[in-house]
Design a protein around this motif. Structure first.
Motif: not given
Length: 524
Positions: A146, A210-211, A224, A228, A231
């Motif tokens: 991430c 989040k994932e 999706e 994410n 985001y």
């Protein structure tokens, strides 16, 4: 890092902060057991004292090593088992599940005592180990996936800061309990029960994040994944930065799919450019565990006693100061140097510094042996030689914290591609816990049998093994996760760029179609 008055990567830092509460548990459990079993009330309650009031050294070593090492045994299996679970249900839900498992074990260790003997502590530590092992394998992969590449080393390096914070907390809780509640079961119930605090905070915090976009993309959930990623980067859905990064992610995943359709264990471990990464992941943690740090970390009170800090209070206080030094040194390195010095040079300097300080400690201990305090005698203040050795231990942990503490986790989180990252982190974490178990099991015996030679042994490993290994590693600083395939020869840079351009065109078309549909719906 900044966008106007806002932190650009604040959401990634929050994700790392939440995920790494589990790593506080990792560090806390590293430090707590050695202090608990060294408490006189614990030794008396669980039958470790001879009739004359002296400690039964053989029994004490056995129980100490068992209480510490059964956690690592459970963690080894938790780390290996995390890979298929993480690949199946995602990083976030896997962390939630392992946090719950850990909490069950923490409850068992807390209620031990009375009719519930040492077996409750052993059983609880094994179950907690399963949770810790899974968390330690999944959390760094999750955070790395991430994080943007320009600050990934710093964010991933928070892992070791949280480990150090956990260790420091454990030392001071042991110190406080030993000082104020020394003659009650609280000497183990409070330290073991406190584990439920960070576990609960982590479990609740995981519902606010989040994932992983990379995991979602690997499962074909592209829309999706883009949402994410946007985001986390604080960008719009169709921003050029998000589209470029998403195209790079998809290109790497598409290449892997083409090369390894129906990925299995054999392809994951022996596919082009992969095997060397697994070797690095295994060896880097083998060396880290034999650096001497975990021997000091797990058995800090005993180690400080062995160099002249006699008495429970003296040894626990010296351990607490050691914990503070470790936190400060780790934080300074992660926030100010990890992205400037690079991985290789930091590991090399760290190895040399640790080796030199351990050689000095061994030499002082050889020439100034520690005088044993007999039961009933007043505890003397530490002599100058002991203070010198303690100072060397504090300098040692500074060198450890600028390289071999945080960087193995950063490095192995860097080097694996998306579809095999969960396998890579499982092997790395499994290696860490396997050798952690071995070291923690044999340290009490080695400390009793070798004396000053124990420090010479670790110094030789630091300089003769770790320093040389550091120079053989490829540098990964400032490179994206997808560029690791180029570094390790899985794909050429030309082929990768062609894939990215293809994915960018496809993504542009997809985003334009989505934008057009939204405009039509708004008009309607």
């Amino acid at each position: 890092m900044f966008d106007g008055d806002n932190f650009k990567n604040i959401r990634v830092y929050w994700l790392a902060f939440v995920s790494y509460w589990g790593i506080v548990l990792f560090g806390y459990d590293t430090g707590i057991a050695g202090g608990v079993v060294s408490q006189p009330f614990f030794e008396t309650n669980f039958g470790l004292i001879n009739a004359d009031g002296s400690v039964n050294k053989a029994k004490d070593n056995e129980v100490s090593s068992n209480v510490v090492s059964v956690l690592q045994a459970g963690a080894f299996f938790g780390a290996l088992g995390s890979a298929p679970i993480s690949a199946w249900i995602g990083r976030r839900w896997t962390l939630i599940g392992f946090t719950i498992v850990f909490s069950v074990g923490a409850i068992l260790t807390t209620v031990a005592g009375g009719s519930r003997g040492i077996g409750y502590i052993y059983g609880g530590r094994v179950i907690s180990g399963l949770g810790i092992g899974g968390i330690s394998a999944v959390a760094p992969a999750y955070v790395s996936e991430c994080s943007p590449k320009n600050v990934r080393g710093r964010i991933t390096g928070l892992f070791q800061i949280m480990v150090a914070i956990g260790v420091m907390i454990s030392y001071f809780i042991n110190f406080g309990v030993g000082l104020h509640m020394a003659n009650s079961p609280n000497v183990w119930r409070i330290p073991f029960g406190f584990q439920l605090v960070p576990a609960g905070m982590m479990c609740l915090g995981l519902f606010t994040i989040k994932e992983s976009p990379r995991w979602l993309a690997s499962k074909g959930r592209i829309q999706e994944a883009i949402q994410n990623l946007a985001y986390l980067r604080k960008e719009s859905y169709d921003s050029p930065e998000v589209r470029r990064e998403m195209a790079e992610i998809e290109a790497a995943i598409e290449e892997e799919r083409e090369a390894r359709k129906g990925l299995g264990i054999k392809e994951a471990f022996f596919g082009k450019g992969n095997f060397i990464r697994f070797v690095i992941a295994f060896v880097i943690f083998l060396l880290q565990q034999w650096s001497g740090q975990n021997s000091v970390g797990y058995y800090a009170p005993q180690i400080f006693s062995s160099i002249g800090y006699s008495g429970t209070t003296n040894s626990l206080l010296a351990s607490g100061i050691y914990g503070i030094v470790k936190v400060v040194a780790t934080a300074l390195f992660v926030f100010f140097f990890v992205e400037s010095l690079g991985r290789k040079i930091s590991l090399f300097i760290s190895s040399l510094g640790m080796g030199v300080t351990f050689f000095i400690i061994g030499a002082i201990l050889k020439t100034h042996p520690v005088q044993t305090v007999q039961p009933g005698q007043a505890v003397p203040p530490p002599p100058p030689a002991s203070k010198g050795m303690a100072a060397m231990l504090y300098i040692y942990v500074c060198f450890y914290s600028m390289g071999w503490g945080p960087l193995p986790w950063v490095y192995v989180s860097d080097i694996f591609p998306t579809r095999t990252r969960h396998y890579g982190l499982a092997v790395a974490s499994g290696s860490q816990w396997l050798w952690n178990f071995v070291v923690s099991k044999v340290t009490p015996t080695l400390e009793t049998d070798l004396g000053y030679k124990l420090f010479f042994m670790f110094a030789t490993i630091n300089i003769g093994g770790m320093a040389i290994f550091s120079l053989l590693l490829p540098e990964t600083k400032g490179r994206s996760l997808e560029e690791m395939d180029i570094i390790f020869g899985s794909v050429t840079s030309e082929a990768r760029e062609a894939f990215i351009e293809k994915q960018e065109r496809a993504l542009d078309h997809e985003v334009n179609e989505t934008t057009s549909e939204q405009s039509i719906n708004q008009k309607v």
